[in-house]
Design an enzyme around this catalytic site. Structure first.
Site: not given
Ligand code: DX5
Ligand code: ZN
Length: 220
Positions: A9, A34, A36, A38, A67, A69, A138, A176
């Protein structure tokens, strides 16, 4: 059985050295990037947006697994396709017309994923599982990297695997949040196909070796 995929990620990368960290993933045994995204509304945090993904896409040589969010993800499906996303995952909790959203993602040429918050029951996917390429379970509350893994995830993964088999669906299971070398093998035994790992990879001293080790311990 296909080998377990490892998806570092990028949220945990060093953003001042992003190209270096992308090249590290390119060189490693990792399978996916990956990413993220947000929005500060669906989750309490804002990560990064389109210009950063554009820069990542330019250098990334592996599957780009995005991903989202964010609320109202339908508004951005074409944008993420244009930015080079191969997989686009939306949150179950953010979609009023999930079936329609999944078809729109596929029509834009991407694999369609659905992410479930820790409180969302697997059985809610029963009527749509055959339309989903990837379910992202998740294992932390979305919004931040570096959180502790929620143990109930194993039960959810087993239930999801059963659902996929009973519906003869062709859906990958991605985990994740909080993935480490301590839970990786048990997650694969429960049914996981893809492990996302942020902090565990990027905060380690030797990320290439850390990825190789995750790959090795999760061989099916
Ligand atoms: C959380 C993200 C994850 C995050 C995982 O909201 O969707 O992808 O980056 O990070 P770690 O592996 O540090 O929990
Ligand atoms: Zn993620």
């Amino acid at each position: 059985m296909n080998a377990t995929k490892i998806a570092p990620s990028i949220l945990a990368a060093d953003f001042a050295n992003l190209q270096r960290d992308i090249e590290m993933v390119n060189k490693s045994q990792a399978d996916w990037f990956h990413i993220d995204i947000m929005d500060g509304v669906f989750v309490p945090n804002i990560s990064f947006g389109m210009p950063v993904l554009k820069a990542i896409s330019k250098h990334a040589k592996k599957t780009i697994d995005v991903h989202l969010m964010i609320v109202e993800p339908d508004r951005y499906i074409q944008t993420f396709a244009d930015l080079g996303a191969d997989n686009l995952t939306v949150h179950f909790e953010a979609c009023t017309h999930l079936h329609r959203t999944l078809q729109a993602i596929k029509a834009a040429g991407m694999k369609a994923g659905v992410a479930l918050n820790p409180h969302t029951n697997i059985q809610l996917l029963e009527d749509v599982i055959q339309d989903i390429d990837l379910v992202c379970v998740m294992s932390v509350n979305p919004g931040f990297g570096g959180q502790a893994f929620i143990e109930n995830t194993y039960t959810k993964v087993r239930a999801l695997k059963e659902l996929i088999i009973s519906k003869k669906a062709n859906t990958l299971i991605e985990i994740d949040g909080g993935v480490t070398d301590k839970n990786a093998k048990a997650l694969v035994e429960a049914g996981a196909d893809v492990l996302v790992a942020g902090s565990f990879v990027f905060k380690s001293k030797q990320p290439i070796e850390t990825i190789a080790n995750l790959k090795e311990i999760t061989q099916k």
